[in-house]
Design a protein around this motif. Structure first.
Motif, PDB file in Angstrom:
ATOM      1  N   LEU A  42       3.666   8.206  -1.434  1.00 51.72           N
ATOM      2  CA  LEU A  42       2.268   7.820  -1.241  1.00 51.72           C
ATOM      3  C   LEU A  42       2.174   6.299  -1.223  1.00 51.72           C
ATOM      4  O   LEU A  42       2.727   5.622  -2.092  1.00 51.72           O
ATOM      5  N   ILE A  43       1.496   5.774  -0.217  1.00 50.97           N
ATOM      6  CA  ILE A  43       1.174   4.348  -0.162  1.00 50.97           C
ATOM      7  C   ILE A  43      -0.335   4.207  -0.042  1.00 50.97           C
ATOM      8  O   ILE A  43      -0.956   4.831   0.827  1.00 50.97           O
ATOM      9  N   ILE A  44      -0.924   3.401  -0.905  1.00 53.54           N
ATOM     10  CA  ILE A  44      -2.350   3.087  -0.821  1.00 53.54           C
ATOM     11  C   ILE A  44      -2.487   1.581  -0.648  1.00 53.54           C
ATOM     12  O   ILE A  44      -1.944   0.801  -1.438  1.00 53.54           O
ATOM     13  N   ASN A  45      -3.201   1.173   0.386  1.00 48.64           N
ATOM     14  CA  ASN A  45      -3.396  -0.243   0.675  1.00 48.64           C
ATOM     15  C   ASN A  45      -4.898  -0.519   0.743  1.00 48.64           C
ATOM     16  O   ASN A  45      -5.604   0.069   1.553  1.00 48.64           O
ATOM     17  N   ILE A  46      -5.358  -1.401  -0.126  1.00 52.25           N
ATOM     18  CA  ILE A  46      -6.794  -1.712  -0.198  1.00 52.25           C
ATOM     19  C   ILE A  46      -7.038  -3.182   0.124  1.00 52.25           C
ATOM     20  O   ILE A  46      -6.542  -4.078  -0.567  1.00 52.25           O
ATOM     21  N   GLY A  47      -7.808  -3.442   1.185  1.00 46.04           N
ATOM     22  CA  GLY A  47      -8.296  -4.784   1.469  1.00 46.04           C
ATOM     23  C   GLY A  47      -7.231  -5.817   1.753  1.00 46.04           C
ATOM     24  O   GLY A  47      -7.433  -6.996   1.448  1.00 46.04           O
ATOM     25  N   SER A  48      -6.107  -5.417   2.352  1.00 43.30           N
ATOM     26  CA  SER A  48      -5.020  -6.356   2.576  1.00 43.30           C
ATOM     27  C   SER A  48      -4.543  -6.391   4.030  1.00 43.30           C
ATOM     28  O   SER A  48      -4.125  -7.440   4.516  1.00 43.30           O
ATOM     29  N   LEU A  49      -4.598  -5.284   4.725  1.00 43.85           N
ATOM     30  CA  LEU A  49      -4.031  -5.207   6.067  1.00 43.85           C
ATOM     31  C   LEU A  49      -4.773  -6.063   7.094  1.00 43.85           C
ATOM     32  O   LEU A  49      -4.225  -6.375   8.149  1.00 43.85           O
ATOM     33  N   ASP A  50      -6.011  -6.446   6.806  1.00 45.97           N
ATOM     34  CA  ASP A  50      -6.758  -7.245   7.778  1.00 45.97           C
ATOM     35  C   ASP A  50      -6.313  -8.700   7.804  1.00 45.97           C
ATOM     36  O   ASP A  50      -6.740  -9.468   8.672  1.00 45.97           O
ATOM     37  N   THR A  51      -5.443  -9.115   6.882  1.00 42.54           N
ATOM     38  CA  THR A  51      -4.951 -10.492   6.873  1.00 42.54           C
ATOM     39  C   THR A  51      -3.427 -10.541   6.973  1.00 42.54           C
ATOM     40  O   THR A  51      -2.781 -11.431   6.432  1.00 42.54           O
ATOM     41  N   VAL A  52      -2.852  -9.576   7.693  1.00 35.92           N
ATOM     42  CA  VAL A  52      -1.401  -9.514   7.885  1.00 35.92           C
ATOM     43  C   VAL A  52      -1.057 -10.091   9.253  1.00 35.92           C
ATOM     44  O   VAL A  52      -1.676  -9.746  10.252  1.00 35.92           O
ATOM     45  N   ASN A  53      -0.067 -10.965   9.291  1.00 36.58           N
ATOM     46  CA  ASN A  53       0.340 -11.541  10.571  1.00 36.58           C
ATOM     47  C   ASN A  53       0.880 -10.495  11.523  1.00 36.58           C
ATOM     48  O   ASN A  53       0.531 -10.461  12.696  1.00 36.58           O
ATOM     49  N   ASP A  54       1.746  -9.636  11.024  1.00 37.43           N
ATOM     50  CA  ASP A  54       2.381  -8.616  11.860  1.00 37.43           C
ATOM     51  C   ASP A  54       1.893  -7.244  11.412  1.00 37.43           C
ATOM     52  O   ASP A  54       2.582  -6.539  10.685  1.00 37.43           O
ATOM     53  N   LEU A  55       0.703  -6.866  11.859  1.00 39.28           N
ATOM     54  CA  LEU A  55       0.143  -5.576  11.456  1.00 39.28           C
ATOM     55  C   LEU A  55       0.965  -4.399  11.980  1.00 39.28           C
ATOM     56  O   LEU A  55       1.243  -3.457  11.228  1.00 39.28           O
ATOM     57  N   PRO A  56       1.392  -4.400  13.250  1.00 40.06           N
ATOM     58  CA  PRO A  56       2.266  -3.302  13.688  1.00 40.06           C
ATOM     59  C   PRO A  56       3.528  -3.199  12.835  1.00 40.06           C
ATOM     60  O   PRO A  56       3.957  -2.100  12.475  1.00 40.06           O
ATOM     61  N   GLY A  57       4.121  -4.351  12.506  1.00 42.63           N
ATOM     62  CA  GLY A  57       5.316  -4.337  11.671  1.00 42.63           C
ATOM     63  C   GLY A  57       5.045  -3.815  10.276  1.00 42.63           C
ATOM     64  O   GLY A  57       5.873  -3.099   9.690  1.00 42.63           O
ATOM     65  N   ALA A  58       3.871  -4.148   9.723  1.00 45.25           N
ATOM     66  CA  ALA A  58       3.514  -3.656   8.394  1.00 45.25           C
ATOM     67  C   ALA A  58       3.380  -2.140   8.396  1.00 45.25           C
ATOM     68  O   ALA A  58       3.798  -1.465   7.444  1.00 45.25           O
ATOM     69  N   LEU A  59       2.816  -1.585   9.460  1.00 45.13           N
ATOM     70  CA  LEU A  59       2.660  -0.135   9.553  1.00 45.13           C
ATOM     71  C   LEU A  59       4.016   0.554   9.740  1.00 45.13           C
ATOM     72  O   LEU A  59       4.267   1.619   9.177  1.00 45.13           O
ATOM     73  N   VAL A  60       4.905  -0.064  10.510  1.00 45.55           N
ATOM     74  CA  VAL A  60       6.253   0.484  10.676  1.00 45.55           C
ATOM     75  C   VAL A  60       6.990   0.490   9.341  1.00 45.55           C
ATOM     76  O   VAL A  60       7.659   1.468   8.985  1.00 45.55           O
ATOM     77  N   LEU A  61       6.878  -0.591   8.586  1.00 48.40           N
ATOM     78  CA  LEU A  61       7.515  -0.651   7.270  1.00 48.40           C
ATOM     79  C   LEU A  61       6.956   0.417   6.339  1.00 48.40           C
ATOM     80  O   LEU A  61       7.705   1.034   5.577  1.00 48.40           O
ATOM     81  N   SER A  62       5.655   0.635   6.391  1.00 50.22           N
ATOM     82  CA  SER A  62       5.051   1.681   5.567  1.00 50.22           C
ATOM     83  C   SER A  62       5.644   3.045   5.921  1.00 50.22           C
ATOM     84  O   SER A  62       5.958   3.847   5.039  1.00 50.22           O
ATOM     85  N   ARG A  63       5.785   3.298   7.217  1.00 49.45           N
ATOM     86  CA  ARG A  63       6.396   4.570   7.629  1.00 49.45           C
ATOM     87  C   ARG A  63       7.828   4.696   7.117  1.00 49.45           C
ATOM     88  O   ARG A  63       8.237   5.745   6.627  1.00 49.45           O
ATOM     89  N   ARG A  64       8.582   3.619   7.197  1.00 47.05           N
ATOM     90  CA  ARG A  64       9.990   3.662   6.795  1.00 47.05           C
ATOM     91  C   ARG A  64      10.175   3.882   5.306  1.00 47.05           C
ATOM     92  O   ARG A  64      11.093   4.588   4.882  1.00 47.05           O
TER      93      ARG A  64
END
Length: 292
Positions: free
Chosen positions: A108-130
């Protein structure tokens, strides 16, 4: 360690850490917007018909969320670019697009109020999947596009021909859904909730933005609001207030839900068919229990 200069990045990573440290020092993640997002995410988690064992919480409300998840029998680790939060929680200091965890570390990953200020949002989502186990769940909440439009309007009017960015660009619902699918997450659902708010004081509105980490962290240097401009903004704030003295503002909160791939999952419906609801996605029909 210092960051390598990368002019292609929209956000200044060092500035982001400072802003999130200040936000955590001010509100400890219990600010107005974070509280709403955290409560909504926990309500959605209650709908999921399975147990989770190992959770990663990213974001300023980590302390409140950790307590709730541990009460549900989970082992919880927090992570954020805020060193103050990480030290207070015994967590990990990192950016969302540089998560230093092994593959399949959490269910389980919960992310609150952080993804809107990520430089590499696609990369952050890929890392979450991995780092999710197969069939692991990601839930996230963030401030969406079309937020703070009234404040942005009076800022532009006050600055006239010298308009600067004071609130960073934000992602919209459709883009978020597309990015989750491109990252290889399954059964992605993105939906939003609009808040209509009334403020009697400009300072309270600005404080709510700062408390959620919404200050300017764009690369290319800061453009502060001078005293003369601030007086104009304050005058416009009061002029646009209703008869009761309240200034109307709207904020849209974006909620994301998706799963790490697993062969036993239901097959997604054709895009645009509208056949997969949020409740069906969260219920995890056909889900298996996590390994280990």
């Amino acid at each position: 360690m210092t960051d390598t200069v990368n002019h292609s990045e929209i956000f200044d990573r060092k500035r982001r850490r400072i802003v999130r440290d200040r936000a955590y020092a001010r509100a400890k993640g219990d600010d107005f917007f974070s509280r709403i997002m955290a409560e909504e995410i926990l309500e959605r988690l209650d709908v999921v018909k399975r147990d989770f064992r190992r959770a990663l919480v990213i974001g300023l409300p980590a302390r409140q969320l950790e307590d709730e998840l541990r009460a549900r029998g989970m082992t919880v680790l927090s992570a954020d670019s805020s060193s103050l939060l990480a030290r207070a929680q015994g967590g990990v200091i990192c950016d969302d697009d540089r998560l230093p965890f092994a593959d399949h570390s959490f269910d389980l990953i919960i992310n609150i109020g952080s993804l809107d200020t990520v430089n590499d949002l696609p990369g952050a989502l890929v890392l979450s999947r991995r780092i999710l186990v197969p069939d692991g769940l990601m839930l996230a909440a963030l401030v969406c596009a079309e937020s703070f439009t009234s404040l942005k309007s009076i800022l532009m009017a006050a600055e006239e021909d010298r308009v600067s960015s004071h609130i960073h660009p934000q992602i919209d619902v459709r883009t978020a859904g597309d990015l989750m699918a491109r990252a290889g997450l399954t059964m992605p659902v993105a939906d939003s909730d609009q808040l209509r708010l009334n403020y009697s004081e400009l300072g309270r509105l600005i404080s709510d933005i700062r408390d959620v980490g919404g200050s300017n962290i764009l690369s290319g240097g800061l453009s502060s609001i001078g005293r003369k401009v601030y007086k104009k903004v304050l005058s416009l704030f009061r002029a646009q207030a209703a008869a009761d003295g309240k200034f109307a503002e709207s904020v849209t909160l974006l909620y994301l839900c998706a799963w790490a791939p697993h062969p036993d999952q239901p097959k997604p419906a054709r895009r645009g068919s509208g056949q997969v609801s949020l409740s069906t996605t969260l219920a995890g029909k056909g889900k298996r229990q996590p390994d280990g």
